[in-house]
Write a protein that holds these residues in place. Structure first.
Motif, PDB file in Angstrom:
ATOM      1  N   ASP A 206      -7.093 -13.699 -10.787  1.00  0.00           N
ATOM      2  CA  ASP A 206      -5.764 -13.205 -10.462  1.00  0.00           C
ATOM      3  C   ASP A 206      -5.718 -12.627  -9.053  1.00  0.00           C
ATOM      4  OD1 ASP A 206      -4.862 -13.886 -13.022  1.00  0.00           O
ATOM      5  OD2 ASP A 206      -5.518 -11.948 -13.840  1.00  0.00           O
ATOM      6  N   LEU A 207      -4.515 -12.584  -8.493  1.00  0.00           N
ATOM      7  CA  LEU A 207      -4.273 -12.034  -7.165  1.00  0.00           C
ATOM      8  C   LEU A 207      -3.217 -10.942  -7.259  1.00  0.00           C
ATOM      9  CD1 LEU A 207      -4.394 -12.135  -3.988  1.00  0.00           C
ATOM     10  CD2 LEU A 207      -2.562 -13.848  -4.118  1.00  0.00           C
ATOM     11  N   VAL A 208      -3.497  -9.805  -6.636  1.00  0.00           N
ATOM     12  CA  VAL A 208      -2.512  -8.726  -6.526  1.00  0.00           C
ATOM     13  C   VAL A 208      -2.090  -8.627  -5.063  1.00  0.00           C
ATOM     14  CG1 VAL A 208      -2.057  -6.264  -6.779  1.00  0.00           C
ATOM     15  CG2 VAL A 208      -3.472  -7.450  -8.466  1.00  0.00           C
ATOM     16  N   ILE A 209      -0.800  -8.788  -4.816  1.00  0.00           N
ATOM     17  CA  ILE A 209      -0.257  -8.571  -3.472  1.00  0.00           C
ATOM     18  C   ILE A 209       0.431  -7.216  -3.475  1.00  0.00           C
ATOM     19  CG2 ILE A 209       1.295  -9.397  -1.674  1.00  0.00           C
ATOM     20  CD1 ILE A 209       0.966 -12.201  -2.754  1.00  0.00           C
ATOM     21  N   CYS A 210      -0.104  -6.304  -2.663  1.00  0.00           N
ATOM     22  CA  CYS A 210       0.396  -4.929  -2.654  1.00  0.00           C
ATOM     23  C   CYS A 210       1.221  -4.699  -1.394  1.00  0.00           C
ATOM     24  CB  CYS A 210      -0.778  -3.953  -2.706  1.00  0.00           C
ATOM     25  SG  CYS A 210      -0.260  -2.243  -2.875  1.00  0.00           S
ATOM     26  N   LEU A 211       2.476  -4.309  -1.565  1.00  0.00           N
ATOM     27  CA  LEU A 211       3.438  -4.122  -0.480  1.00  0.00           C
ATOM     28  C   LEU A 211       3.642  -2.622  -0.264  1.00  0.00           C
ATOM     29  CD1 LEU A 211       6.033  -6.748  -1.753  1.00  0.00           C
ATOM     30  CD2 LEU A 211       4.116  -7.132  -0.174  1.00  0.00           C
ATOM     31  N   ILE A 212       3.111  -2.112   0.830  1.00  0.00           N
ATOM     32  CA  ILE A 212       3.125  -0.672   1.060  1.00  0.00           C
ATOM     33  C   ILE A 212       3.785  -0.364   2.394  1.00  0.00           C
ATOM     34  CG2 ILE A 212       1.680   1.359   1.488  1.00  0.00           C
ATOM     35  CD1 ILE A 212       1.648   0.608  -1.404  1.00  0.00           C
ATOM     36  N   SER A 213       4.654   0.645   2.388  1.00  0.00           N
ATOM     37  CA  SER A 213       5.267   1.120   3.626  1.00  0.00           C
ATOM     38  C   SER A 213       5.432   2.626   3.550  1.00  0.00           C
ATOM     39  CB  SER A 213       6.624   0.439   3.850  1.00  0.00           C
ATOM     40  OG  SER A 213       7.561   0.863   2.872  1.00  0.00           O
ATOM     41  N   GLY A 214       5.893   3.207   4.647  1.00  0.00           N
ATOM     42  CA  GLY A 214       6.091   4.641   4.687  1.00  0.00           C
ATOM     43  C   GLY A 214       7.018   5.130   3.589  1.00  0.00           C
ATOM     44  N   GLY A 215       6.759   6.323   3.108  1.00  0.00           N
ATOM     45  CA  GLY A 215       7.530   6.886   2.006  1.00  0.00           C
ATOM     46  C   GLY A 215       6.862   6.711   0.664  1.00  0.00           C
ATOM     47  N   GLY A 216       5.815   5.880   0.617  1.00  0.00           N
ATOM     48  CA  GLY A 216       5.159   5.603  -0.650  1.00  0.00           C
ATOM     49  C   GLY A 216       4.475   6.801  -1.277  1.00  0.00           C
ATOM     50  N   SER A 217       4.086   7.784  -0.474  1.00  0.00           N
ATOM     51  CA  SER A 217       3.431   8.968  -1.041  1.00  0.00           C
ATOM     52  C   SER A 217       4.334   9.675  -2.040  1.00  0.00           C
ATOM     53  CB  SER A 217       3.031   9.942   0.077  1.00  0.00           C
ATOM     54  OG  SER A 217       1.915   9.478   0.780  1.00  0.00           O
ATOM     55  N   ALA A 218       5.573   9.938  -1.623  1.00  0.00           N
ATOM     56  CA  ALA A 218       6.507  10.635  -2.514  1.00  0.00           C
ATOM     57  C   ALA A 218       6.941   9.762  -3.676  1.00  0.00           C
ATOM     58  CB  ALA A 218       7.729  11.101  -1.730  1.00  0.00           C
ATOM     59  N   LEU A 219       6.926   8.445  -3.471  1.00  0.00           N
ATOM     60  CA  LEU A 219       7.408   7.527  -4.498  1.00  0.00           C
ATOM     61  C   LEU A 219       6.357   7.201  -5.553  1.00  0.00           C
ATOM     62  CD1 LEU A 219       9.309   5.162  -2.061  1.00  0.00           C
ATOM     63  CD2 LEU A 219      10.350   6.769  -3.670  1.00  0.00           C
ATOM     64  N   LEU A 220       5.103   7.617  -5.321  1.00  0.00           N
ATOM     65  CA  LEU A 220       4.021   7.421  -6.294  1.00  0.00           C
ATOM     66  C   LEU A 220       3.415   8.776  -6.661  1.00  0.00           C
ATOM     67  CD1 LEU A 220       2.144   4.332  -4.764  1.00  0.00           C
ATOM     68  CD2 LEU A 220       3.648   4.332  -6.774  1.00  0.00           C
ATOM     69  N   PRO A 221       4.191   9.634  -7.301  1.00  0.00           N
ATOM     70  CA  PRO A 221       3.732  11.007  -7.520  1.00  0.00           C
ATOM     71  C   PRO A 221       3.011  11.210  -8.852  1.00  0.00           C
ATOM     72  CG  PRO A 221       6.011  10.868  -8.159  1.00  0.00           C
ATOM     73  CD  PRO A 221       5.593   9.473  -7.743  1.00  0.00           C
ATOM     74  N   LEU A 222       2.030  10.350  -9.152  1.00  0.00           N
ATOM     75  CA  LEU A 222       1.322  10.497 -10.425  1.00  0.00           C
ATOM     76  C   LEU A 222       0.227  11.543 -10.251  1.00  0.00           C
ATOM     77  CD1 LEU A 222       1.112   9.464 -13.325  1.00  0.00           C
ATOM     78  CD2 LEU A 222      -0.549   7.778 -12.514  1.00  0.00           C
ATOM     79  N   PRO A 223       0.435  12.756 -10.741  1.00  0.00           N
ATOM     80  CA  PRO A 223      -0.526  13.835 -10.450  1.00  0.00           C
ATOM     81  C   PRO A 223      -1.784  13.734 -11.290  1.00  0.00           C
ATOM     82  CG  PRO A 223       1.250  14.650 -11.835  1.00  0.00           C
ATOM     83  CD  PRO A 223       1.581  13.222 -11.514  1.00  0.00           C
ATOM     84  N   GLY A 224      -2.812  14.414 -10.794  1.00  0.00           N
ATOM     85  CA  GLY A 224      -4.053  14.491 -11.540  1.00  0.00           C
ATOM     86  C   GLY A 224      -3.867  15.201 -12.876  1.00  0.00           C
ATOM     87  N   GLU A 225      -4.819  15.002 -13.752  1.00  0.00           N
ATOM     88  CA  GLU A 225      -4.728  15.555 -15.108  1.00  0.00           C
ATOM     89  C   GLU A 225      -4.545  17.066 -15.060  1.00  0.00           C
ATOM     90  OE1 GLU A 225      -7.222  15.478 -19.321  1.00  0.00           O
ATOM     91  OE2 GLU A 225      -7.925  14.336 -17.582  1.00  0.00           O
ATOM     92  N   GLY A 226      -3.563  17.547 -15.817  1.00  0.00           N
ATOM     93  CA  GLY A 226      -3.280  18.974 -15.887  1.00  0.00           C
ATOM     94  C   GLY A 226      -2.260  19.450 -14.874  1.00  0.00           C
TER      95      GLY A 226
END
Length: 419
Positions: A110-130
């Protein structure tokens, strides 16, 4: 010379156009895989990147990307989600989980094409456990107000996350990952673009703790416990799960500045690119650029006149006032104050994503009579600067630059035009 305002806007528009995914995506597409093609991504440009990818991809694909509210575009095969920026929200948390779920169970075919640009930090806010979303929101607000530069902020974000700092790429293993990145950071370091979810991270959780101490940022106890644990460490260079992955920078701030420079040349104006990595406190950078402008305006050397001084990067604002500010209008107001009505000098500063600070305003234009017009209206420019009220100041003058969502992001754009 044509109308200075119009010429500055043409240069800004050219910079934005140069970073449009439709122009950048096609030449970086990989060969289709034997297995499935999965598209994931995050950032202000990610939806437009997905649309360009769909248009030019020769085979089947599916996937999900998350972009800022208002930045979605219609796609046929890639699901587009929206979330908050710059302070994350529940929609971003849900989107992060969806993206992680999308890359589960992949194979080496399989191939994963990952499209990343500025602003992605806030848009991927999955915090660490706890760590709760509210914890992440509080930390993000504190970082944004602290004066920390983007590299420092993203170091902290990487080490408080379950998806940043290479963790998303590790989750894709054993599939091959091809990263297509639009850079919005000084130096174009992939680990700082959206906090590097699909690239290795050489920084450590101790580096993150040092940054929090340096800026006096108090974080919730759960966040400190996470940073003190092995779970707080990111994926390092040489990790076997990332072997064979490829990263392409498809658009950068330098490319945008060169596009603006070409507009200047065609207008008979000498472009001078001072750099695409300018950082520092926005009002201080404004003072420095005023000094450069004085030098150029009063000396025959070093630049042929007329000329335009171009620069990019990402300044910061240590917020002390209660105004409606952004780093580009803060820079521009400081510049105007220091130039003090210098004859025939015009300037534009704006964010190429169309949003400066928290306002749906890209930036503004300063003119030789900016201060005179402000005083006539009863405004005090230095008071506006002290209150971090750049947007309020330029909006009252009618000098705001509004683009709407540009669907890309290569960071700050600054142009100072000298006759």
């Amino acid at each position: 010379m044509s109308d200075p305002r119009q010429l500055l806007r043409q240069m800004f528009d050219a910079a934005i156009l140069a970073a449009q995914p439709e122009h950048c995506i096609p030449r970086f597409l990989p060969e289709p895989p034997r297995g499935r093609t999965i598209v994931i991504g995050a950032g202000k440009a990610s939806a437009e990147m997905a649309r360009a990818l769909e248009k030019h991809w020769p085979g089947e694909l599916s996937g999900v990307v998350v972009t800022r509210y208002g930045y979605a575009v219609p796609c046929r095969k890639v699901e587009i989600l929206e979330a908050a920026h710059p302070v994350p929200d529940q929609a971003g948390l849900d989107a992060s989980r969806r993206i992680l779920e999308t890359v589960q169970g992949l194979t080496e075919d399989d191939l994963v094409i990952c499209l990343i640009s500025g602003g992605g930090s806030a848009l991927l806010p999955l915090p660490g456990e706890g760590i709760t979303l509210e914890d992440k929101q509080a930390i993000n607000r504190a970082l944004l107000r602290s004066g920390a530069n983007i590299s420092e902020m993203n170091c902290v974000r990487r080490h408080l996350s379950q998806i940043k700092g290479g963790r998303l790429a590790a989750a894709c293993h054993p599939a091959r990952v091809v990263n297509l990145l639009i850079s919005d950071v000084p130096g174009d370091n992939p680990m700082d673009i959206a906090s590097g979810p699909t690239v290795p991270d050489p920084t450590t959780r101790e580096d993150a703790r040092d940054i929090l101490r340096r800026y006096g940022i108090d974080v919730p106890a759960a966040a400190m416990r996470y940073l003190d644990s092995d779970a707080g460490e990111s994926v390092k260079p040489g990790d076997a799960r990332l072997a064979g992955n490829v990263t392409h920078l498809i658009a950068t701030p330098q490319m945008a500045l060169e596009a603006a420079a070409e507009v200047a040349r065609k207008a008979g104006i000498t472009p001078v690119i001072l750099g695409d990595t300018i950082e520092g406190e926005a009002k201080d950078v404004g003072k420095v650029f005023a000094g450069i402008t004085h030098q150029v305006a009063t000396r025959e050397q070093p630049f042929t006149r007329p000329c335009v001084i171009l620069s990019g990067g990402e300044t910061t604002v240590t917020v002390k006032g209660e105004g409606r500010g952004g780093r580009n209008v803060e820079f521009l107001l400081s510049l105007a104050i220091e130039l003090d009505g210098m004859e025939e000098v015009y300037a534009l500063a704006g964010d190429t994503d169309g949003v400066d600070g928290l306002e749906e305003i890209a930036g503004a234009i300063a003119t030789p009579d900016t201060l005179a017009r402000a005083w006539k209206m009863g405004m005090r420019p230095r008071d506006a600067l002290a209150e971090n009220d750049g947007h309020g100041f330029f909006e009252k003058l009618g000098d705001s630059v509004v683009t709407g969502p540009t669907l890309t992001n290569v960071n700050d754009f600054r142009a100072i035009l000298l006759p």
